[in-house]
Design a protein around this motif. Structure first.
Motif, PDB file in Angstrom:
ATOM      1  N   ASN A 139      10.990 108.942  42.976  1.00  0.00           N
ATOM      2  CA  ASN A 139      11.039 109.769  41.761  1.00  0.00           C
ATOM      3  C   ASN A 139      12.465 110.118  41.371  1.00  0.00           C
ATOM      4  O   ASN A 139      12.855 111.279  41.312  1.00  0.00           O
ATOM      5  CB  ASN A 139      10.217 111.046  41.967  1.00  0.00           C
ATOM      6  CG  ASN A 139       8.762 110.745  42.268  1.00  0.00           C
ATOM      7  OD1 ASN A 139       8.182 109.830  41.695  1.00  0.00           O
ATOM      8  ND2 ASN A 139       8.176 111.501  43.180  1.00  0.00           N
ATOM      9  N   GLY A 140      13.242 109.079  41.074  1.00  0.00           N
ATOM     10  CA  GLY A 140      14.648 109.302  40.775  1.00  0.00           C
ATOM     11  C   GLY A 140      15.112 108.629  39.497  1.00  0.00           C
ATOM     12  O   GLY A 140      14.329 108.077  38.720  1.00  0.00           O
ATOM     13  N   VAL A 141      16.410 108.674  39.311  1.00  0.00           N
ATOM     14  CA  VAL A 141      17.072 108.069  38.158  1.00  0.00           C
ATOM     15  C   VAL A 141      18.298 107.316  38.667  1.00  0.00           C
ATOM     16  O   VAL A 141      19.078 107.851  39.453  1.00  0.00           O
ATOM     17  CB  VAL A 141      17.509 109.125  37.125  1.00  0.00           C
ATOM     18  CG1 VAL A 141      18.367 108.491  36.030  1.00  0.00           C
ATOM     19  CG2 VAL A 141      16.290 109.822  36.524  1.00  0.00           C
ATOM     20  N   VAL A 142      18.447 106.070  38.229  1.00  0.00           N
ATOM     21  CA  VAL A 142      19.647 105.308  38.533  1.00  0.00           C
ATOM     22  C   VAL A 142      20.433 105.120  37.240  1.00  0.00           C
ATOM     23  O   VAL A 142      19.870 104.765  36.204  1.00  0.00           O
ATOM     24  CB  VAL A 142      19.313 103.953  39.195  1.00  0.00           C
ATOM     25  CG1 VAL A 142      18.423 103.119  38.309  1.00  0.00           C
ATOM     26  CG2 VAL A 142      20.580 103.188  39.537  1.00  0.00           C
ATOM     27  N   LYS A 143      21.729 105.416  37.289  1.00  0.00           N
ATOM     28  CA  LYS A 143      22.596 105.271  36.118  1.00  0.00           C
ATOM     29  C   LYS A 143      23.308 103.925  36.146  1.00  0.00           C
ATOM     30  O   LYS A 143      23.579 103.377  37.187  1.00  0.00           O
ATOM     31  CB  LYS A 143      23.619 106.407  36.090  1.00  0.00           C
ATOM     32  CG  LYS A 143      23.014 107.783  35.913  1.00  0.00           C
ATOM     33  CD  LYS A 143      24.068 108.832  35.614  1.00  0.00           C
ATOM     34  CE  LYS A 143      25.082 108.972  36.730  1.00  0.00           C
ATOM     35  NZ  LYS A 143      26.035 110.072  36.489  1.00  0.00           N
ATOM     36  N   THR A 176      17.860 104.499  34.149  1.00  0.00           N
ATOM     37  CA  THR A 176      16.502 104.030  34.365  1.00  0.00           C
ATOM     38  C   THR A 176      15.784 104.949  35.339  1.00  0.00           C
ATOM     39  O   THR A 176      16.285 105.194  36.438  1.00  0.00           O
ATOM     40  CB  THR A 176      16.501 102.588  34.924  1.00  0.00           C
ATOM     41  OG1 THR A 176      17.056 101.699  33.948  1.00  0.00           O
ATOM     42  CG2 THR A 176      15.100 102.138  35.276  1.00  0.00           C
ATOM     43  N   LYS A 177      14.629 105.451  34.938  1.00  0.00           N
ATOM     44  CA  LYS A 177      13.805 106.231  35.848  1.00  0.00           C
ATOM     45  C   LYS A 177      13.038 105.284  36.763  1.00  0.00           C
ATOM     46  O   LYS A 177      12.580 104.235  36.335  1.00  0.00           O
ATOM     47  CB  LYS A 177      12.819 107.105  35.064  1.00  0.00           C
ATOM     48  CG  LYS A 177      13.473 108.204  34.252  1.00  0.00           C
ATOM     49  CD  LYS A 177      12.416 109.061  33.550  1.00  0.00           C
ATOM     50  CE  LYS A 177      13.059 110.186  32.756  1.00  0.00           C
ATOM     51  NZ  LYS A 177      12.039 111.030  32.063  1.00  0.00           N
ATOM     52  N   ILE A 200      11.321  99.978  41.960  1.00  0.00           N
ATOM     53  CA  ILE A 200      10.129  99.970  41.128  1.00  0.00           C
ATOM     54  C   ILE A 200      10.327 100.996  40.021  1.00  0.00           C
ATOM     55  O   ILE A 200      10.393 102.199  40.293  1.00  0.00           O
ATOM     56  CB  ILE A 200       8.858 100.306  41.936  1.00  0.00           C
ATOM     57  CG1 ILE A 200       8.703  99.356  43.123  1.00  0.00           C
ATOM     58  CG2 ILE A 200       7.629 100.250  41.040  1.00  0.00           C
ATOM     59  CD1 ILE A 200       8.503  97.912  42.744  1.00  0.00           C
ATOM     60  N   ALA A 201      10.446 100.518  38.779  1.00  0.00           N
ATOM     61  CA  ALA A 201      10.709 101.393  37.636  1.00  0.00           C
ATOM     62  C   ALA A 201       9.577 101.262  36.628  1.00  0.00           C
ATOM     63  O   ALA A 201       8.720 100.370  36.727  1.00  0.00           O
ATOM     64  CB  ALA A 201      12.045 101.048  36.984  1.00  0.00           C
ATOM     65  N   GLN A 202       9.602 102.127  35.637  1.00  0.00           N
ATOM     66  CA  GLN A 202       8.544 102.142  34.625  1.00  0.00           C
ATOM     67  C   GLN A 202       8.492 100.839  33.834  1.00  0.00           C
ATOM     68  O   GLN A 202       7.423 100.327  33.519  1.00  0.00           O
ATOM     69  CB  GLN A 202       8.752 103.322  33.677  1.00  0.00           C
ATOM     70  CG  GLN A 202       7.653 103.476  32.631  1.00  0.00           C
ATOM     71  CD  GLN A 202       7.860 104.710  31.766  1.00  0.00           C
ATOM     72  OE1 GLN A 202       8.872 105.391  31.882  1.00  0.00           O
ATOM     73  NE2 GLN A 202       6.900 105.002  30.924  1.00  0.00           N
TER      74      GLN A 202
END
Length: 236
Positions: A139-143, A176-177, A200-202
């Motif tokens: 449950n994170g965010v990559v910039k 990207t979430k 694994i992203a949306q």
């Protein structure tokens, strides 16, 4: 050289035996901070055993156990070290990851490592480093890139050259979430390798493979991304 070839001087470990119990407000090393650490260790006949170094780290828990054996150095042998590190439920946004272009900006991380080495100097120790580990961030965010934006724009493109230009811009910024970023790694002779670091992203999925060679101070990783809504599109 990035690691010193100066031999370790561990003679002080032979000069005493001790039972150690230490507590403090925090231990800080570079960007890493362990709050309320509790240390329990014994030193006997040149063998330092850390039964526990535990505390809070990045809002999660931190636990390290290990041994430093300096006994062999008396006979001209090599000191050895082995240990485990476990981090649970850490807040990645508190500076667990740092990079110039890409950054895991948020998420909850679990990490386990088991490492061992022997050597007469820091350089020799790093060149002999071996072990394994695993990393999981949820449950994170990559910039650094925006998979959802690429997926949305791809719906309105018609030509191959447009697709290439779009993929070329894909890594140019944004974020990207993701629901999961996880992988395992092995270390042999100071070289860390992974072939299953999976995002694994949306809007898509990423798979990274590669190595980080600590003795030679270089690394080589390749990441392939695919888009969930465009199964026929090539990975990029």
């Amino acid at each position: 050289q990035h690691f010193s070839a100066e031999p370790f001087d561990l003679g002080a470990l032979d000069e005493m035996d001790a039972d150690l119990t230490v507590g403090s407000d925090a231990i800080i090393w570079r960007n890493f901070r362990v709050d309320k650490p509790a240390l329990k260790a014994t030193l006997a006949d040149g063998l330092l055993t850390v039964d526990q170094l535990a505390g809070r780290m990045f809002d999660g828990s931190f636990l390290m156990k290990g041994k430093l054996n300096a006994q062999a150095q008396r006979q001209g042998g090599k000191p050895t070290v082995d240990g485990t590190v476990t981090v649970q439920k850490a807040n990645v946004g508190k500076a667990l990851f740092e990079a110039a272009a890409f950054d895991v900006a948020s998420g909850t991380a679990d990490c386990d490592m088991a490492l061992n080495a022997s050597g007469a100097s820091p350089r020799a120790m790093v060149a002999a480093l071996a072990g394994s580990g695993k990393l999981s961030v949820t449950n994170g965010v990559v910039k650094g890139f925006d998979l959802q934006s690429v997926s949305d724009q791809l719906k309105h493109l018609g030509g191959g050259l447009d697709i290439l230009r779009l993929f070329g811009k894909a890594m140019g910024g944004g974020q990207t979430k993701f629901s999961s970023l996880a992988g395992t790694f092995k270390v042999d002779k100071g070289v860390l390798r992974t072939d299953d670091l999976t995002l694994i992203a949306q809007a898509g999925k990423g798979l990274a493979k590669g190595y980080a060679d600590l003795p030679r101070w270089n690394m080589d990783f390749t990441a392939d991304f695919s888009l969930t809504e465009h199964p026929q599109a090539p990975p990029f």
